[in-house]
Write an enzyme that holds these catalytic residues in place. Sequence first.
Site, PDB file in Angstrom:
ATOM      1  N   TYR A  40      -1.755   0.129  10.087  1.00  9.78           N
ATOM      2  CA  TYR A  40      -2.020  -0.538   8.803  1.00  9.78           C
ATOM      3  C   TYR A  40      -0.799  -0.436   7.894  1.00  9.78           C
ATOM      4  O   TYR A  40      -0.283  -1.449   7.388  1.00  9.78           O
ATOM      5  CB  TYR A  40      -3.250   0.097   8.127  1.00  9.78           C
ATOM      6  CG  TYR A  40      -3.417  -0.329   6.695  1.00  9.78           C
ATOM      7  CD1 TYR A  40      -3.837  -1.619   6.386  1.00  9.78           C
ATOM      8  CD2 TYR A  40      -3.143   0.541   5.644  1.00  9.78           C
ATOM      9  CE1 TYR A  40      -3.966  -2.019   5.072  1.00  9.78           C
ATOM     10  CE2 TYR A  40      -3.266   0.151   4.323  1.00  9.78           C
ATOM     11  CZ  TYR A  40      -3.680  -1.136   4.044  1.00  9.78           C
ATOM     12  OH  TYR A  40      -3.797  -1.532   2.736  1.00  9.78           O
TER      13      TYR A  40
ATOM     14  N   LYS B  56       2.107  -3.381   6.471  1.00  9.53           N
ATOM     15  CA  LYS B  56       2.475  -3.626   5.069  1.00  9.53           C
ATOM     16  C   LYS B  56       3.986  -3.494   4.898  1.00  9.53           C
ATOM     17  O   LYS B  56       4.619  -4.286   4.189  1.00  9.53           O
ATOM     18  CB  LYS B  56       1.729  -2.645   4.158  1.00  9.53           C
ATOM     19  CG  LYS B  56       0.224  -2.866   4.113  1.00  9.53           C
ATOM     20  CD  LYS B  56      -0.110  -4.164   3.408  1.00  9.53           C
ATOM     21  CE  LYS B  56      -1.574  -4.507   3.436  1.00  9.53           C
ATOM     22  NZ  LYS B  56      -1.887  -5.782   2.788  1.00  9.53           N
TER      23      LYS B  56
ATOM     24  N   SER C  14       0.835  -1.207   0.000  1.00  8.46           N
ATOM     25  CA  SER C  14       0.000   0.000   0.000  1.00  8.46           C
ATOM     26  C   SER C  14       0.860   1.243   0.000  1.00  8.46           C
ATOM     27  O   SER C  14       1.961   1.265   0.564  1.00  8.46           O
ATOM     28  CB  SER C  14      -0.856  -0.002   1.273  1.00  8.46           C
ATOM     29  OG  SER C  14      -1.483   1.245   1.439  1.00  8.46           O
TER      30      SER C  14
HETATM   31  N1  UFG Z   1     -13.219  10.850   2.057  1.00  9.22           N
HETATM   32  C1  UFG Z   1     -14.218  11.725   2.393  1.00  9.22           C
HETATM   33  N2  UFG Z   1     -15.380  11.232   2.933  1.00  9.22           N
HETATM   34  C2  UFG Z   1     -15.551   9.889   3.152  1.00  9.22           C
HETATM   35  C3  UFG Z   1     -14.521   9.002   2.810  1.00  9.22           C
HETATM   36  C4  UFG Z   1     -13.354   9.510   2.254  1.00  9.22           C
HETATM   37  O1  UFG Z   1     -14.099  12.932   2.211  1.00  9.22           O
HETATM   38  O2  UFG Z   1     -16.617   9.519   3.674  1.00  9.22           O
HETATM   39  C5  UFG Z   1     -11.975  11.376   1.479  1.00  9.22           C
HETATM   40  C6  UFG Z   1     -10.773  11.057   2.346  1.00  9.22           C
HETATM   41  O3  UFG Z   1     -10.612  12.044   3.334  1.00  9.22           O
HETATM   42  C7  UFG Z   1      -9.662  11.039   1.312  1.00  9.22           C
HETATM   43  C8  UFG Z   1     -10.357  10.547   0.039  1.00  9.22           C
HETATM   44  O4  UFG Z   1     -11.739  10.747   0.265  1.00  9.22           O
HETATM   45  O5  UFG Z   1      -9.207  12.327   1.085  1.00  9.22           O
HETATM   46  C9  UFG Z   1     -10.116   9.084  -0.231  1.00  9.22           C
HETATM   47  O6  UFG Z   1     -10.417   8.351   0.946  1.00  9.22           O
HETATM   48  P1  UFG Z   1     -10.561   6.766   0.977  1.00  9.22           P
HETATM   49  O7  UFG Z   1     -10.973   6.412   2.366  1.00  9.22           O
HETATM   50  O8  UFG Z   1     -11.390   6.303  -0.150  1.00  9.22           O
HETATM   51  O9  UFG Z   1      -9.077   6.257   0.682  1.00  9.22           O
HETATM   52  P2  UFG Z   1      -7.715   6.624   1.431  1.00  9.22           P
HETATM   53  O10 UFG Z   1      -6.974   7.544   0.539  1.00  9.22           O
HETATM   54  O11 UFG Z   1      -7.924   7.054   2.821  1.00  9.22           O
HETATM   55  O12 UFG Z   1      -7.061   5.187   1.580  1.00  9.22           O
HETATM   56  C10 UFG Z   1      -6.628   4.397   0.491  1.00  9.22           C
HETATM   57  C11 UFG Z   1      -6.751   2.938   0.851  1.00  9.22           C
HETATM   58  C12 UFG Z   1      -5.862   2.604   2.011  1.00  9.22           C
HETATM   59  C13 UFG Z   1      -4.467   3.040   1.720  1.00  9.22           C
HETATM   60  C14 UFG Z   1      -4.409   4.465   1.284  1.00  9.22           C
HETATM   61  C15 UFG Z   1      -3.023   4.778   0.875  1.00  9.22           C
HETATM   62  O13 UFG Z   1      -8.078   2.611   1.176  1.00  9.22           O
HETATM   63  O14 UFG Z   1      -5.882   1.214   2.227  1.00  9.22           O
HETATM   64  O15 UFG Z   1      -5.308   4.680   0.209  1.00  9.22           O
HETATM   65  O16 UFG Z   1      -2.951   5.596  -0.191  1.00  9.22           O
HETATM   66  F1  UFG Z   1      -3.711   2.920   2.826  1.00  9.22           F
END
Ligand code: UFG
Length: 323
Positions: free
Chosen positions: A141, A145, A117
Amino acid sequence: MNVVVTGGAGYIGSHMVRELLRAGHRVAIVDDLSTGHDDTVPDGVKLHRLNIHQYEEVRDVLRDHGAEAIFHFASRIQVGESVAAPRIYYRDNVIATLRLLDAALDAGVSRFVFSSSAAVYGNPERTPLDEDHPTRPVNPYGDTKLAVERILSAYEAPYGFKSVSLRYFNAAGADVADGLGERHDTETHLIPLLIQATLGQRGPVTLFGTDYPTPDGTCVRDYIHVRDLATAHLLALDYLNRGGETTRFNLGTGSGNSVREVVAAVERVSGKKVPTTFGPRRAGDPAVLVASAARAKSVLGWAPERSSIDGIIQDAWKFHASR
Ligand code: UFG
């Protein structure tokens, strides 16, 4: 080749199984169905309902299948949960992987493709992130990894164990023709949440933070189509078959989209207004996470083909709308 896919009934693993079958490989799945779904398993593919902690049973599956390579997807994946319950993450992502590696070594398997990741990098010091960027995870997490990546490096010389760790950025999209898509019981990912809210399957989505130092104030992420991810895994296996050394690659497109841009894309694709509200920042979210995908391109010959934001959302929309 004879391959075993752990977590092959899960989101990315189920897409991988289809890609492996399309490429002519013989596939068996090890999945305990704790988060996977057995209805994703194609006819002719055996599902072994096992947890990868079960060393003897997994070793026997590897032997019986004549496994020549393992694709390891079985993992816990929620950053927030890993902060609240780290022991579960170290147990299921690190200790269980050590057990799987014991089973692999004892069954004579020496090729391994690992779902890593972008979370291994922690807060970016520069963007786009290349593979030489320091790895300082900021949550358990990401730490699990990175721990597995280090174990894999240590196993190369003494055991002749060759592996590729693939550092995913934001996996999204679906395989519409095969009826596969993102189906987490507790959904935390932006794209499925936005689509489900637009379909009336849940309430408005809170956009976490509008005061980031980005052009529109919301976080920028590098969204990559799950089928492009699967293709990269096939190329990683080719690389190992050519005698490639243990290494790691980023899997992203090299360009990002902000949260507001993703909302706009869902509105374009669906023709509907997405119900959203604005909320404070979510703890631990870096402002920008974008991959340099140059290394996967030059070494593996990988080029994402389905990862325009509209293309990803079209496929994800069709999957969710059909359910
Ligand atoms: N977001 C929102 N509202 C929500 C959910 C997400 O605004 O309800 C935003 C988050 O703040 C972030 C973006 O949307 O800015 C993407 O969020 P995600 O939760 O979809 O994904 P992440 O970037 O947090 O996480 C993903 C993977 C992880 C990994 C990470 C590393 O799910 O497993 O990328 O890049 F660790």
